[in-house]
Enzyme design. Structure first.
Site, mmCIF file in Angstrom:
data_model
loop_
_atom_site.group_PDB
_atom_site.id
_atom_site.type_symbol
_atom_site.label_atom_id
_atom_site.label_comp_id
_atom_site.label_asym_id
_atom_site.label_seq_id
_atom_site.Cartn_x
_atom_site.Cartn_y
_atom_site.Cartn_z
ATOM 1 N N ASP A 66 1.012 -1.195 -0.003
ATOM 2 C CA ASP A 66 0.105 0.102 -0.028
ATOM 3 C C ASP A 66 0.914 1.194 0.037
ATOM 4 O O ASP A 66 0.973 1.804 0.954
ATOM 5 C CB ASP A 66 -0.790 -0.099 1.057
ATOM 6 C CG ASP A 66 -1.963 -1.182 0.976
ATOM 7 O OD1 ASP A 66 -2.450 -1.553 0.082
ATOM 8 O OD2 ASP A 66 -2.235 -1.604 2.247
ATOM 9 N N LYS A 112 0.637 -7.890 -3.073
ATOM 10 C CA LYS A 112 -0.822 -7.234 -3.555
ATOM 11 C C LYS A 112 -0.628 -5.793 -3.963
ATOM 12 O O LYS A 112 -0.199 -4.899 -3.270
ATOM 13 C CB LYS A 112 -1.581 -7.379 -2.338
ATOM 14 C CG LYS A 112 -3.352 -6.699 -2.731
ATOM 15 C CD LYS A 112 -4.165 -7.123 -1.719
ATOM 16 C CE LYS A 112 -4.065 -6.091 -0.552
ATOM 17 N NZ LYS A 112 -5.000 -4.837 -1.072
ATOM 18 N N ASP A 115 -5.577 -6.233 -6.861
ATOM 19 C CA ASP A 115 -6.935 -5.884 -5.956
ATOM 20 C C ASP A 115 -7.566 -4.683 -6.391
ATOM 21 O O ASP A 115 -7.227 -3.568 -5.633
ATOM 22 C CB ASP A 115 -6.275 -5.752 -4.659
ATOM 23 C CG ASP A 115 -7.493 -5.726 -3.653
ATOM 24 O OD1 ASP A 115 -8.541 -5.832 -3.991
ATOM 25 O OD2 ASP A 115 -6.972 -5.133 -2.421
ATOM 26 N N LEU A 116 -8.180 -4.923 -7.471
ATOM 27 C CA LEU A 116 -8.974 -3.436 -8.083
ATOM 28 C C LEU A 116 -10.579 -3.809 -7.959
ATOM 29 O O LEU A 116 -11.364 -2.709 -8.105
ATOM 30 C CB LEU A 116 -8.648 -3.336 -9.487
ATOM 31 C CG LEU A 116 -7.291 -3.165 -9.974
ATOM 32 C CD1 LEU A 116 -7.010 -3.010 -11.408
ATOM 33 C CD2 LEU A 116 -6.451 -2.112 -9.194
ATOM 34 N N LYS A 117 -10.970 -4.814 -7.528
ATOM 35 C CA LYS A 117 -12.235 -5.167 -6.826
ATOM 36 C C LYS A 117 -13.316 -4.469 -7.908
ATOM 37 O O LYS A 117 -14.218 -3.827 -7.744
ATOM 38 C CB LYS A 117 -12.567 -4.272 -5.673
ATOM 39 C CG LYS A 117 -11.848 -4.844 -4.403
ATOM 40 C CD LYS A 117 -12.175 -4.216 -3.076
ATOM 41 C CE LYS A 117 -11.250 -4.602 -1.916
ATOM 42 N NZ LYS A 117 -9.852 -4.091 -1.653
ATOM 43 N N ASP A 125 -19.416 -3.609 -12.040
ATOM 44 C CA ASP A 125 -19.863 -2.562 -12.984
ATOM 45 C C ASP A 125 -20.967 -3.714 -13.814
ATOM 46 O O ASP A 125 -20.949 -4.841 -13.393
ATOM 47 C CB ASP A 125 -18.833 -2.062 -14.015
ATOM 48 C CG ASP A 125 -19.488 -0.946 -14.535
ATOM 49 O OD1 ASP A 125 -20.450 -0.714 -14.849
ATOM 50 O OD2 ASP A 125 -18.703 0.197 -14.647
ATOM 51 N N ILE A 126 -21.597 -3.136 -14.928
ATOM 52 C CA ILE A 126 -22.135 -4.183 -15.645
ATOM 53 C C ILE A 126 -21.496 -5.392 -16.232
ATOM 54 O O ILE A 126 -20.415 -5.028 -16.428
ATOM 55 C CB ILE A 126 -23.126 -3.332 -16.740
ATOM 56 C CG1 ILE A 126 -22.241 -2.691 -17.725
ATOM 57 C CG2 ILE A 126 -24.101 -2.452 -15.910
ATOM 58 C CD1 ILE A 126 -22.989 -2.158 -18.926
ATOM 59 N N PRO A 127 -22.191 -6.372 -16.525
ATOM 60 C CA PRO A 127 -21.207 -7.427 -17.068
ATOM 61 C C PRO A 127 -20.376 -7.207 -18.232
ATOM 62 O O PRO A 127 -19.225 -7.627 -18.128
ATOM 63 C CB PRO A 127 -22.435 -8.492 -17.376
ATOM 64 C CG PRO A 127 -23.461 -8.422 -16.230
ATOM 65 C CD PRO A 127 -23.473 -6.475 -16.154
ATOM 66 N N ASN A 128 -20.850 -6.624 -19.282
ATOM 67 C CA ASN A 128 -20.084 -6.260 -20.421
ATOM 68 C C ASN A 128 -19.014 -5.497 -20.031
ATOM 69 O O ASN A 128 -17.680 -5.605 -20.623
ATOM 70 C CB ASN A 128 -21.001 -5.393 -21.511
ATOM 71 C CG ASN A 128 -20.389 -5.442 -22.774
ATOM 72 O OD1 ASN A 128 -19.848 -6.391 -23.224
ATOM 73 N ND2 ASN A 128 -20.298 -4.131 -23.382
ATOM 74 N N THR A 129 -19.033 -4.395 -19.269
ATOM 75 C CA THR A 129 -17.772 -3.685 -19.105
ATOM 76 C C THR A 129 -16.983 -4.246 -18.126
ATOM 77 O O THR A 129 -15.596 -4.167 -18.481
ATOM 78 C CB THR A 129 -18.507 -2.543 -17.947
ATOM 79 O OG1 THR A 129 -19.425 -1.876 -18.862
ATOM 80 C CG2 THR A 129 -17.354 -1.597 -17.769
ATOM 81 N N THR A 188 -15.324 -5.783 5.061
ATOM 82 C CA THR A 188 -15.309 -5.993 6.629
ATOM 83 C C THR A 188 -15.649 -4.393 7.185
ATOM 84 O O THR A 188 -15.778 -4.292 8.451
ATOM 85 C CB THR A 188 -13.973 -6.274 6.968
ATOM 86 O OG1 THR A 188 -12.752 -5.512 6.440
ATOM 87 C CG2 THR A 188 -13.815 -7.893 6.968
ATOM 88 N N GLN A 223 -7.349 -2.300 12.349
ATOM 89 C CA GLN A 223 -8.141 -3.640 12.209
ATOM 90 C C GLN A 223 -8.874 -3.883 13.443
ATOM 91 O O GLN A 223 -8.206 -3.995 14.404
ATOM 92 C CB GLN A 223 -7.099 -4.642 11.799
ATOM 93 C CG GLN A 223 -6.353 -4.510 10.411
ATOM 94 C CD GLN A 223 -7.428 -4.932 9.253
ATOM 95 O OE1 GLN A 223 -8.437 -4.851 9.134
ATOM 96 N NE2 GLN A 223 -6.876 -4.881 8.127
ATOM 97 N N ARG A 269 0.838 -3.388 6.979
ATOM 98 C CA ARG A 269 1.440 -2.815 7.996
ATOM 99 C C ARG A 269 2.645 -3.615 8.755
ATOM 100 O O ARG A 269 3.601 -3.142 9.071
ATOM 101 C CB ARG A 269 0.965 -1.917 8.839
ATOM 102 C CG ARG A 269 0.307 -0.732 7.940
ATOM 103 C CD ARG A 269 -0.609 0.144 8.320
ATOM 104 N NE ARG A 269 -2.036 -0.765 8.248
ATOM 105 C CZ ARG A 269 -3.153 -0.442 8.746
ATOM 106 N NH1 ARG A 269 -3.245 0.799 9.188
ATOM 107 N NH2 ARG A 269 -4.207 -1.170 8.674
HETATM 108 O O1 C5P Z 1 -1.904 -3.115 6.836
HETATM 109 P P1 C5P Z 1 -2.746 -4.116 7.101
HETATM 110 O O2 C5P Z 1 -2.163 -5.490 7.413
HETATM 111 O O3 C5P Z 1 -3.989 -3.825 7.900
HETATM 112 O O4 C5P Z 1 -3.269 -4.128 5.396
HETATM 113 C C1 C5P Z 1 -4.309 -5.236 5.132
HETATM 114 C C2 C5P Z 1 -4.663 -4.920 3.417
HETATM 115 O O5 C5P Z 1 -5.650 -5.766 3.382
HETATM 116 C C3 C5P Z 1 -5.044 -3.571 3.054
HETATM 117 O O6 C5P Z 1 -4.358 -3.632 1.763
HETATM 118 C C4 C5P Z 1 -6.464 -3.543 3.055
HETATM 119 O O7 C5P Z 1 -6.861 -2.756 2.276
HETATM 120 C C5 C5P Z 1 -6.757 -4.864 2.680
HETATM 121 N N1 C5P Z 1 -8.244 -5.452 3.202
HETATM 122 C C6 C5P Z 1 -8.490 -5.328 4.403
HETATM 123 N N2 C5P Z 1 -9.580 -5.870 4.791
HETATM 124 C C7 C5P Z 1 -10.605 -6.211 3.902
HETATM 125 C C8 C5P Z 1 -10.252 -6.370 2.695
HETATM 126 C C9 C5P Z 1 -9.002 -5.565 2.179
HETATM 127 O O8 C5P Z 1 -7.795 -5.128 5.322
HETATM 128 N N3 C5P Z 1 -11.483 -6.841 4.328
#
Ligand code: C5P
Length: 233
Positions: A10, A32, A59-61, A64-68, A119, A190, A211
């Site tokens: 990150d 990632k 990790d771009l999640k 959108d609509i299926p075609n896109t 989460t 977290q 982190r």
């Molecule tokens: O620094 P840390 O260990 O908290 O990073 C966790 C990584 O996982 C981050 O990139 C965060 O965006 C991602 N993530 C998360 N919880 C989710 C989905 C993704 O912490 N539910």
């Protein structure tokens, strides 16, 4: 793919990312790449990290609509990443279209996993903002099953949910779990965390660790500790 530790890179720039990866001389961690870095640097950062020999979870999640989504996945497949993802909330039609787009002419494709409920979404937000009234645990499991039925390879979930996902969707269905902290480490923002060893016990296939490694005084030592505790090597 066997159990592994994925480092959440990150960072906001190519320079910061490569300076971090340069510290790893004798190992090539699975990394990632998220929205921040991808939007800052574009696809070239993915190619560059791949050229350095790392496996990549992009990790771009997508949602959108299926075609896109199909067309976007058809672009991503050429980046040769190992894992990528989308939101299960995009529905079965979107997930199936994503697989079609991601599959190369020779039939190979990166692994595709789904985000269930983030989460950061709690029961209250789900009920008020999304008008979903079922218990959040049930919603997560339902999204996981929907993803599995659409042909996806796994889900991103809390390590606390990984065992249950395997019970419902089978051992082969991958669980990729963030929210991992060392027993003696900072929890940070977290809320529900687990140690690498506990994540292994509960059956996570991959842990995503940011982190505790990136902000450690010695990131390479922290990574190796994580691998020791999670993979057992
Ligand atoms: O620094 P840390 O260990 O908290 O990073 C966790 C990584 O996982 C981050 O990139 C965060 O965006 C991602 N993530 C998360 N919880 C989710 C989905 C993704 O912490 N539910």
């Amino acid at each position: 793919m066997k159990r592994d530790v994925i480092i959440a890179c990150d960072f906001a720039s190519r320079e910061a990312t490569l300076a971090f990866l340069d510290k790893f001389t004798d190992v090539k961690p699975f990394v990632k790449i998220g929205m921040e870095l991808y939007y800052a640097e574009g696809p070239e950062i993915v190619r560059e990290i791949k050229r350095r020999g790392h496996k990549i979870f992009l990790d771009l999640k997508l949602h959108d609509i299926p075609n896109t989504v199909k067309k976007a996945m058809a672009v991503l497949r050429n980046l040769d990443v190992d894992v990528t993802n989308l939101h299960a909330a995009g529905t079965t039609a979107m997930m199936k279209a994503a697989i079609e787009g991601l599959t190369r002419e020779d039939g190979t494709r990166p692994l595709l996993i789904a985000v269930t409920q983030l989460t950061s979404t709690d029961q209250e937000a789900m009920e008020k903002d999304l008008l979903i009234k079922e218990p959040i645990d049930e919603v997560v499991m339902h999204y996981a099953e929907t993803a599995k039925n659409a042909g996806l390879d796994g889900v991103v979930c809390s390590p606390l949910e990984a065992g249950k996902v395997h019970d419902r969707c089978g051992k082969q269905f991958l669980t990729v779990t963030p929210g991992v902290r060392f027993a003696d480490g900072d929890v940070g923002d977290q809320k529900r965390v687990m140690t690498p060893a506990a994540a292994r016990e509960i059956g996570s296939d991959f842990i995503v660790v940011g982190r505790p490694i990136t902000a450690a005084e010695d990131p390479v030592a922290a990574y190796k500790r994580c691998v020791r505790e999670f993979v057992g090597e």
